[in-house]
Every structure is written in structure tokens, then in C-alpha cells.
Design an enzyme around this catalytic site. Structure first.
Site, PDB file in Angstrom:
ATOM      1  N   CYS A   1     -25.024  17.167 -56.872  1.00  0.00           N
ATOM      2  CA  CYS A   1     -23.876  17.923 -56.098  1.00  0.00           C
ATOM      3  C   CYS A   1     -22.614  17.080 -55.929  1.00  0.00           C
ATOM      4  CB  CYS A   1     -24.304  18.612 -54.653  1.00  0.00           C
ATOM      5  SG  CYS A   1     -25.884  17.870 -54.037  1.00  0.00           S
ATOM      6  N   THR A   2     -22.957  15.715 -55.828  1.00  0.00           N
ATOM      7  CA  THR A   2     -21.726  14.762 -55.863  1.00  0.00           C
ATOM      8  C   THR A   2     -20.962  14.833 -56.942  1.00  0.00           C
ATOM      9  OG1 THR A   2     -23.067  13.541 -54.167  1.00  0.00           O
ATOM     10  CG2 THR A   2     -21.056  12.470 -55.228  1.00  0.00           C
TER      11      THR A   2
END
Ligand SMILES: [Zn+2]
Lengths: 183, 437
Positions: free
Chosen positions: B220-221
Site C-alpha cells: 500500500c505504501t
């Protein structure tokens, strides 16, 4: 050198064996042969290194759906995590339309003492408790944070195979929606 | 040797004799030790002197990179006379800062071949053979020909493979297949050396947990909130590459692939005001390269060479079995006997042989295994040569393999096959060799 060999193992030569499977393959044989399976889970495997998992959540917003995952495990396992993708296009805060899954133990928190069972638990948890703080589908995560009811309605409608925000989602229902009550 | 060769010294012999009279002091040391070695517990039974053993030893060096170059140079200068080197890589310009057997003109050529040429020039009397090959491509006979193996590899996968392979050689061939491995590894200022005696002490796989897995970042980063250049590179390699080239495998050694990633990552980085994307960082992230430091390689290679010398000549006791060097925070070094791991997938298995009739059904064979009181098996799953014979779980696999239960074992595998049996009561596996009676 001969002495080195004789030092300890006297029985070593007694049991000559042929070459066997790789360490990764033997470990998978052990893991899959002993997997704790529950009625909501099904592992479809012909090859131990490449198999599918079918998960049918019994509760939560995704109840009534049938979700399919592809596991690809390399010879580097368990040094390297299994690669897991969701095979359908689903509306989930932690899964993008291409099927990438944001689950810590699949990437930054993988370590060799974890196993396939741990990954399956992780996936189950992700469907029971989607995590709005690790968004992979930003729209889904924002909706979940802002308006829970709207989020639940959108999940249910996506599971029927509708288009939302220009993305066509897969129909993942195992049986007619009506048999699971109304949402 | 032909008579003419004996009378007429070859150019090689003429060159070598005056050139290196006392190689690294080893020959004088061994002469001194020879008097004491007889009483020493590791003395060879053959009556050979340490010098004889050194002259005869056939050493295989795996890897001709940073560690390998140092190991090769040290082995030659220590007086080893027969050395093979295997490496599948070619020389890159970025190798020249620490792989001292290579020069700028060698870029693009196989590392093993260039290293061998260099050493032949330096020590013409040493017999050096280069193999520009993958370790997996060499035959069992090839490996059986060596006295000892020294590994200077940076790839965990390659080290796991050679460990499992050499272990199985000892298991199959007894003493003829017994090849001690001296394994060296470095990471920045840290390094380790281990002496692996197959079937006698901890193997490489036993300590697999010691190696931290590849550095990765939350998906997700990398997808939404990149802050580092590495996040942008992973975005390009993990998310964009498979999207744009669904059928092409990313190759960290292909400059076209890396350049494509550099372009994608640079554009991505610009959007998030991140800087620092370079070719070498991109390749480093994709291949998980931890920068090597030449002097750490030199320290570890030196230890590897001395252990090889001690194992071969029995002149002194060897490392038991794990040495760790850390220069990360001051200097710290420690040696300890790393314990064998009972759940090791390479050396933790049990062994059993059975002589049974080929017309026995697989189900009966499984019952026979379950009846063995020394094993106490509960629900065994069986494979042979990566073919699934019978699985207790999961359900789909059980259903698929169930028809095999009624089949005659003679129709499922050949006499002398080794079955891999796993069971919840076994920490790893049971290797059952079945001979048809
Ligand atoms: Zn082991």
C-alpha cells in the site's frame, strides 16, 4: 579426510537413499498435508508449488461470496514469501483491481517461521476486518472510513458483478443473493 | 607422463620452479607440523604427509565474484595444486572495484575463465579449470571428483541448492560422496564462515532463519504513499512491470529491463517530489544487492582458505562450525558450534528401508509404515520424485490421489525409489527407500 567421515556417523552408509525433492518442496508437502481446513476453505492443488485457495467467508461484509486466490511458491521458499494474488476483481480496501493484496506477512513482515497456514489466516482476517489504514483501493478505504453503510452497500453490489467508478467487478456470489438475507 | 616430457622441462615447469619457492609460508609450516601431526587425532590413516594431501587435493570453488576472487588467489598462494572454479556470471564494470583478478579489458567475459587465466599466469604449475556454467548444470560425477568445496556465493538460493545437493551425495554414496563444504558469506561489514560436514554437523539449511528475507515495502505504501526512491522502484517492478508485460519475467541482469524500470520510477518519483533514482539503485533493489566491501571479503576469504587447508591436510583442528564476524559496530567476532536443527528440511529427516512385494497396494504400504512402532505415524502423505502418491489433506488433493491407494506400488514407482513421507508427528520428513522383493 577418511577420519572426518568416520568420526560420528556409523549408520550413515547403512541407509543410502536416492536424491529427493528440494527443501522447499518437502516443506510444502508437509504444510499442505497437514493444513487445518475448515468448511469455508478449499485448496485446489495439483502442483504443490502452484495452487488455488477458495475462501467463502461465513460472516462479515463479504459473506456469501466465493473468493479465489492464486499461490505461487518458488524454490526460494521459505526464505522468500509465497506470491499470492486475488484472481477476481473485487471491491476491497486492501486489494486492488489487479488482485494485489496488502497483507504485511506477504511482504515486509514475512519471515521463514511463518507458513501457508499463517497466510491463509491473514487472508481470512482481511475479509472479516478490512483495514482502512492500509489502503490499496483508495476509494474503498475512504468510503469505509467516511460512511460505513455506503461502504457495505457498495461491497454487496460489487459482489453481484456491478460496475463502480468505471471498474467492472467480478460476480463472486456462490448462490443467489436472496439465500443470504437482504442487505 | 611421456618420457620426453620428463627429460625436457616444459616452459611451464621452468617458469614455475624459481618463481614461488615458499608459497605463503604454507609449505614450511606443514613441514614443521608434519612431525606433530602423527599424534594428532585428525591425522590421516593413509600415512600421507600433510604436504602430500595438499598436493593431491582437488578443490572446487563456487563463485568467482568478490569472495571467489579472494578465495582463489589465497588457495593458489597456499599451495593447492588442483582447483576448479565455477561461475555463471560475466564481468561487469561495477565489479572491478573489488574483484581484483579482473581488468577493464575483461568486461563482458566470463568471470570463471578470466580468473583462471589470471591465476595460471601467476602460478603456471597450478592446474586450474574454469566452468562458465550454472552449478545446477554440472553432473553428479563432476561433484564426486572433488576433495572439498569452497563456496563464495552471495545468493542464498545457490547456497541452499549446493548444500542440499552435496548432502544427498553423502547420503547416496557414503564416503565417496562425502564432500566437506567451507561456506563464506559477507554483507557490508558483516560476514560468516561455516564448515559443513554433510551428515555430521549443522548444514546450511539448518540456519536458514539467520538470513533476513529480502527487504520489501508494504504494497500500500508503494502504491499510494511513496516516500523513498526504493518505493518508486518497487512500484515500477512489482506493480507496473507485470501490468505492462504480463507474460515477461523481469530480469535484473537485463539492462533493457532495468532501464525501463528507471524511466518509470523516475517519472513516479517526480510526481511525489522524490529524488535519487539511479540505475545502480534500481538494479540493487530488484536484485536485493547488499553492497559488498572488499576488505570484508578479504577477511572471510582468508578464513575460508585456512579452514580448507586444515580440513585437507589435517595439520590443525578446523572450525567447529560457525564463525561470525561483525564490523558494523566496532569489531566483534564469535565462533560456536551451530546446532543441527531437527526440523531442517535437508538434514532433519529420518531414514528407513523396506523390502516389499511389487504387487502390494499403496494402501497396504501406508498401513505398514503406520504400524512401525519407532515412527508412530498418524496421517502420512507420500510423494516420489515430486509426484504426489497420496495426500491426507487438503480435500481436493486427497480426492485426486485416492485412486492410487488401490494401485500396486510396482505400477507407481520403480524398485529402489525413495519416497518422501510427511506426517504431523515428524518434524520434517521420512525418506523411505523401497526395494521390491
Ligand atoms: Zn540441516
Amino acid at each position: 579426510m577418511h577420519k572426518l567421515w568416520q568420526q560420528k556417523k556409523k549408520e550413515a552408509e547403512a541407509h543410502k537413499t536416492n536424491q529427493r525433492g528440494s527443501p522447499a518442496r518437502i516443506r510444502l508437502q508437509k504444510e499442505l498435508g497437514e493444513l487445518e481446513t475448515t468448511p469455508d476453505l478449499e485448496v485446489v492443488a495439483t502442483d504443490l508449488m502452484h495452487f488455488s485457495l477458495i475462501y467463502r467467508p461465513q460472516e462479515g461484509h463479504y459473506h456469501g461470496g466465493e473468493f479465489r486466490f492464486k499461490f505461487d511458491i518458488s524454490e526460494s521458499y521459505p526464505h522468500e514469501a509465497p506470491k499470492v494474488l486475488c484472481k477476481q476483481t473485487i471491491f476491497h480496501p486492501n486489494i486492488d483491481p489487479e488482485g494485489h493484496i496488502c497483507l504485511n506477512i506477504l511482504r515486509e513482515e514475512w519471515n521463514p517461521v511463518l507458513n501457508i497456514q499463517a497466510v491463509i489466516f491473514g487472508l481470512q482476517l482481511l475479509f472479516l476486518e478490512p483495514n482502512k489504514d492500509d489502503p490499496l483501493n483508495k476509494d474503498a478505504a475512504e468510503m469505509m472510513a467516511k460512511d460505513r453503510q455506503e461502504f457495505i452497500r457498495t461491497v454487496r453490489s460489487s459482489m453481484r458483478g456491478r460496475s463502480i467508478g468505471g471498474i467492472h467487478y467480478s460476480n463472486v456470489l456462490v448462490a443467489p443473493e436472496s439465500s443470504y438475507g437482504s442487505y | 607422463m611421456s618420457p620426453t616430457a620428463a627429460v625436457e622441462p616444459t616452459t611451464t615447469a621452468a617458469l614455475s620452479s624459481p618463481q614461488v619457492p615458499c608459497i605463503a609460508g604454507v609449505d614450511r609450516y606443514l613441514k614443521l607440523r608434519a612431525a606433530h601431526v602423527e599424534s594428532f587425532e585428525l591425522a590421516d590413516e593413509s600415512g600421507k604427509t600433510p604436504q602430500d594431501l595438499l598436493d593431491e587435493a582437488k578443490i572446487l570453488v563456487i563463485g568467482a565474484g568478490g569472495l571467489g576472487c579472494e578465495i582463489l588467489k589465497n588457495l593458489v598462494m597456499s599451495g593447492f595444486k588442483h582447483i576448479d572454479v565455477i561461475d555463471m556470471d560475466t564481468i561487469d564494470i561495477s565489479n572491478l572495484n573489488r574483484q581484483f583478478l579482473f581488468r577493464k579489458r575483461d568486461v563482458g567475459r566470463p568471470k570463471a575463465e578470466v580468473a583462471a587465466e589470471f591465476l595460471r599466469r601467476r602460478a603456471p604449475d597450478v592446474n586450474i579449470t574454469a566452468h562458465y556454467k550454472r552449478i545446477q548444470d554440472m553432473s553428479e560425477e563432476f561433484y564426486l571428483g572433488f576433495t572439498l568445496i569452497v563456496c563464495g556465493l552471495d545468493s542464498i538460493d545457490a547456497r541452499r541448492w549446493i548444500n542440499a545437493f552435496i548432502y544427498s551425495l553423502a547420503e547416496q554414496h557414503g564416503f565417496e560422496g562425502f564432500k566437506p563444504i567451507v561456506d563464506g558469506g559477507t554483507e557490508g561489514f558483516k560476514g560468516n564462515v561455516r564448515v559443513i560436514l554433510p551428515m555430521q554437523n549443522a548444514c546450511f539449511e539448518c540456519g536458514l532463519d539467520l538470513f533476513s528475507p529480502k527487504t520489501t515495502y508494504p504494497i500500500c505504501t508503494i502504491a499510494n504513499t511513496p516516500r523513498l526512491p526504493e518505493h518508486c522502484i518497487e512500484w515500477a517492478s512489482v506493480l507496473e512491470w507485470p501490468r505492462v508485460f504480463p507474460d515477461k519475467k523481469l530480469d535484473g541482469d537485463d539492462p533493457d529491463h532495468i532501464n525501463w524500470l528507471v524511466d518509470q520510477a523516475t517519472a513516479r518519483a517526480a510526481q511525489f517530489s522524490i529524488s535519487g533514482i539511479t540505475y545502480s539503485l534500481t538494479q540493487g533493489v530488484v536484485k536485493n544487492i547488499i553492497p559488498a566491501i572488499a576488505s570484508t571479503n578479504a577477511i572471510i576469504a582468508a578464513v575460508c582458505t585456512n579452514e580448507a587447508l586444515k580440513l585437507v591436510t589435517s595439520c590443525n583442528p578446523y572450525l567447529d562450525n560457525y564463525m561470525f564476524y561483525s564490523g558494523d559496530d566496532g569489531v566483534y567476532s564469535h565462533t560456536f558450534p551451530y546446532a543441527q536443527n531437527e526440523s531442517c528440511m535437508v538434514c532433519g529427516h529420518k531414514r528407513k528401508s523396506m523390502a516389499v512385494a511389487p504387487d502390494m497396494a499403496l494402501e497396504e504400504l501406508i498401513e505398514l509404515l503406520k504400524e512401525d512402532p519407532s515412527l508412530q505415524l498418524k496421517s502420512p502423505s507420500l510423494t516420489v520424485d515430486s509426484t504426489n502418491l497420496y495426500f491426507q489433506r487438503p480435500k481436493a488433493l486427497e480426492e485426486r490421489t485416492r485412486p492410487n491407494l488401490e494401485k500396486k506400488i510396482g505400477d507407481l514407482f520403480a524398485s529402489g525409489s525413495t519416497l518422501t513421507v510427511t506426517d504431523p508427528v515428524l518434524p520434517t520428513s521420512l525418506q523411505v527407500t523401497v526395494v521390491f522383493a
